[in-house]
Design a protein around this motif. Structure first.
Motif, PDB file in Angstrom:
ATOM      1  N   VAL A   1       0.883  -1.174   0.000  1.00  0.00           N
ATOM      2  CA  VAL A   1       0.000   0.000   0.000  1.00  0.00           C
ATOM      3  C   VAL A   1       0.915   1.218   0.000  1.00  0.00           C
ATOM      4  O   VAL A   1       1.847   1.303   0.812  1.00  0.00           O
ATOM      5  N   MET A   2       0.686   2.137  -0.926  1.00  0.00           N
ATOM      6  CA  MET A   2       1.553   3.311  -1.053  1.00  0.00           C
ATOM      7  C   MET A   2       0.914   4.493  -0.334  1.00  0.00           C
ATOM      8  O   MET A   2      -0.243   4.831  -0.599  1.00  0.00           O
ATOM      9  N   LEU A   3       1.676   5.085   0.576  1.00  0.00           N
ATOM     10  CA  LEU A   3       1.222   6.329   1.195  1.00  0.00           C
ATOM     11  C   LEU A   3       1.741   7.478   0.323  1.00  0.00           C
ATOM     12  O   LEU A   3       2.908   7.482  -0.060  1.00  0.00           O
TER      13      LEU A   3
ATOM     14  N   ARG B   1       4.809  10.106  -4.131  1.00  0.00           N
ATOM     15  CA  ARG B   1       4.678   8.794  -3.483  1.00  0.00           C
ATOM     16  C   ARG B   1       5.714   8.751  -2.373  1.00  0.00           C
ATOM     17  O   ARG B   1       6.908   8.954  -2.623  1.00  0.00           O
ATOM     18  N   VAL B   2       5.276   8.491  -1.168  1.00  0.00           N
ATOM     19  CA  VAL B   2       6.143   8.685  -0.003  1.00  0.00           C
ATOM     20  C   VAL B   2       6.741   7.372   0.494  1.00  0.00           C
ATOM     21  O   VAL B   2       7.948   7.264   0.679  1.00  0.00           O
ATOM     22  N   ILE B   3       5.912   6.373   0.718  1.00  0.00           N
ATOM     23  CA  ILE B   3       6.437   5.128   1.281  1.00  0.00           C
ATOM     24  C   ILE B   3       5.496   3.967   0.939  1.00  0.00           C
ATOM     25  O   ILE B   3       4.278   4.145   0.927  1.00  0.00           O
ATOM     26  N   ALA B   4       6.090   2.832   0.636  1.00  0.00           N
ATOM     27  CA  ALA B   4       5.290   1.632   0.371  1.00  0.00           C
ATOM     28  C   ALA B   4       5.342   0.741   1.602  1.00  0.00           C
ATOM     29  O   ALA B   4       6.421   0.518   2.157  1.00  0.00           O
ATOM     30  N   ILE B   5       4.172   0.269   2.013  1.00  0.00           N
ATOM     31  CA  ILE B   5       4.099  -0.639   3.159  1.00  0.00           C
ATOM     32  C   ILE B   5       3.738  -2.011   2.615  1.00  0.00           C
ATOM     33  O   ILE B   5       2.632  -2.228   2.120  1.00  0.00           O
ATOM     34  N   THR B   6       4.687  -2.924   2.690  1.00  0.00           N
ATOM     35  CA  THR B   6       4.499  -4.263   2.116  1.00  0.00           C
ATOM     36  C   THR B   6       4.337  -5.284   3.232  1.00  0.00           C
ATOM     37  O   THR B   6       5.096  -5.265   4.203  1.00  0.00           O
ATOM     38  N   SER B   7       3.356  -6.162   3.060  1.00  0.00           N
ATOM     39  CA  SER B   7       3.161  -7.228   4.049  1.00  0.00           C
ATOM     40  C   SER B   7       2.950  -8.557   3.348  1.00  0.00           C
ATOM     41  O   SER B   7       2.461  -8.599   2.226  1.00  0.00           O
ATOM     42  N   TYR B   8       3.296  -9.604   4.067  1.00  0.00           N
ATOM     43  CA  TYR B   8       3.018 -10.956   3.601  1.00  0.00           C
ATOM     44  C   TYR B   8       1.725 -11.436   4.242  1.00  0.00           C
ATOM     45  O   TYR B   8       1.339 -10.957   5.319  1.00  0.00           O
ATOM     46  N   GLY B   9       1.102 -12.420   3.609  1.00  0.00           N
ATOM     47  CA  GLY B   9      -0.072 -13.031   4.214  1.00  0.00           C
ATOM     48  C   GLY B   9      -0.371 -14.356   3.541  1.00  0.00           C
ATOM     49  O   GLY B   9       0.056 -14.583   2.402  1.00  0.00           O
ATOM     50  N   GLY B  10      -1.137 -15.194   4.238  1.00  0.00           N
ATOM     51  CA  GLY B  10      -1.570 -16.455   3.641  1.00  0.00           C
ATOM     52  C   GLY B  10      -2.478 -16.180   2.454  1.00  0.00           C
ATOM     53  O   GLY B  10      -2.543 -16.953   1.500  1.00  0.00           O
TER      54      GLY B  10
END
Ligand code: AMP
Ligand code: GLY
Length: 425
Positions: free
Chosen positions: A337-339, A383-392
């Motif tokens: 998700v990009m802030l 575009r300031v920061i990307a928040i990357t997460s893993y998930g099932g």
């Protein structure tokens, strides 16, 4: 290996994160980098287009690998600059020759290439000042909507999807006659509108062999529900549920293999990434565009899902041995998700102090438009920061990114809350 990575976006932050995990990576420099990339290597104050400065730096620091993140230096010929210079030619460049970079640098070049190699893409015509009047007649008789593309690089703004003939004609005039995008719009590609769902495929080639990196989908519009103007990208997911084995087989047979073979048959030197922007129409893939670099923010989900050692892959590429590499995917989903800054993709403020980083748990932060000032991290781009997460699942990965998106604070923060919407209901 000493590596110099060029660029300053979220894409470069994610590539830096990946490169520095390799035991083969001795020193990593990022030019110019951002407030986040300094966690993975040394930021160097050098512009990506300052070839002479880059040369001096490579000699001084005994650089073994040059990895240009963005398209600009590649389209401007950094590969050829290195290979022609006796002091630089031993350095591995991850990217195509200037001619190969035309796949991205010129829409007319890439359309002709696809036509020559029977690669599925939208029907098109090419116009310039010499056949301008013919172009007007063509537009008057074209079904709507009509897609107009400035031939050259136009910072992601060179594509207009005209909903009326009047809009198409006025766009056509301003591109060709008023040089709306300078030389980039002297030639305009007019093409058929394709109605479908998009997908980004990343091909890593040594000029003969290739491997596919995990595929991704980005979300380009600023507004929820895919509304509003195009941006550089507001979020990304990987894997892409509709890119199943049957569909990917078609992509490989009809697009990836003819592209790699076409480049080779035409003696176009290409060792690096071919980013194929695809659209799926009635289960059939068509090429929307080629890029000669990784995507942003796709890289922020592709690198986390790539389990191979990236430096090792680069070495195999340089030896023409990518056939020896099997790409291993992390089975989990990764979502970014990009802030962004309020006002983006139009005018936006810079210099807003950012806080809350220490509260973030279970996500990777890939800085994009950030800088450091007086020991604080401040916003320094749209575009300031990307928040990357893993998930099932994509849903679980996104839930984590959204939890953390709420914790990073700065004035005028905006982000889309519906990334991956087609796949999360
Ligand atoms: P491009 O710069 O070629 O990637 O185009 C930017 C965006 O415009 C693409 O990501 C698509 O969303 C859209 N686009 C480009 N070409 C077409 C087309 N022929 N039909 C429909 N949409 C298109
Ligand atoms: N996310 C699309 C691009 O990098 O061009």
């Amino acid at each position: 290996m000493n590596i110099l990575l060029l660029g300053s976006g979220g894409r470069e932050c994610a590539i830096a994160w990946k490169l520095q995990q390799s035991p083969l990576c001795k020193q990593l420099f990022i030019a110019p980098g951002n407030a986040g990339s300094s966690a993975f290597g040394n930021n160097i104050s050098l512009s990506v287009n300052d070839f002479e400065g880059i040369k001096q730096f490579c000699i001084k620091e005994h650089i073994d690998i040059l990895f240009p993140g963005p398209e600009d230096p590649l389209v401007a010929g950094i590969y050829d600059f290195f290979k022609k210079d006796p002091e630089l030619k031993h350095i591995i460049v991850v990217g195509p020759s200037k001619e190969g970079a035309q796949l991205e640098g010129s829409k007319a070049f890439s359309k002709k290439f696809m036509q020559r190699h029977k690669i599925p893409t939208a029907a098109y015509r090419e116009f310039n000042n010499d056949n301008f009047e013919e172009g007007i007649v063509y537009l008057e008789n074209h079904i709507l909507p009509i897609v107009l593309k400035a031939d050259g690089l136009a910072a992601g703004k060179g594509v207009v999807i005209a909903q009326s003939t009047d809009e198409a004609i006025s766009t056509f005039k301003s591109m060709i006659k008023d040089a709306q995008f300078g030389d980039a719009s002297k030639t305009v590609v007019v093409e058929q509108f394709l109605d479908g769902i998009e997908l980004s495929v990343f091909v890593f080639t040594d000029g003969t062999n290739y491997v596919l990196l995990p595929e991704a989908k980005d979300y380009k519009r600023i507004g929820e529900g895919d509304k509003g103007p195009n941006t550089g990208g507001m979020g990304a997911i990987s894997p892409v549920p509709f890119a199943d084995a049957t569909f990917m087989r078609k992509v490989i047979e009809r697009i990836v293999e003819p592209t790699v073979k076409g480049l080779k048959d035409e003696h176009i030197i290409y060792q690096g990434i071919i980013f194929v922007g695809l659209i799926k129409v009635d289960n059939e893939p068509y090429v929307i565009e080629y890029n000669c670099r990784m995507g942003d923010p796709e890289t922020e989900v592709v690198m986390p899902r790539l389990q191979n050692d990236l430096v090792e892959m680069i070495l195999k590429m340089s030896e023409g041995k990518l056939n020896e590499v099997t790409v291993q995917h992390d089975p989990r989903a990764a979502c970014a998700v990009m802030l962004v800054s309020e006002g983006y993709p139009g005018n936006y403020p810079k210099g807003r102090v950012m806080t809350g980083f220490e509260k973030v748990k279970d996500s990777l932060l890939f800085h994009a438009g950030t800088a450091t000032k007086d020991n604080a991290i401040i916003t320094n781009g749209g575009r300031v920061i990307a928040i990357t997460s893993y998930g099932g699942t994509i849903k679980n990965a996104l839930a984590k990114s959204y939890e953390n998106a709420a914790l990073i604070e700065y004035e005028g923060k905006y982000y889309r809350r519906d990334i991956g919407w087609e796949f999360t209901s």
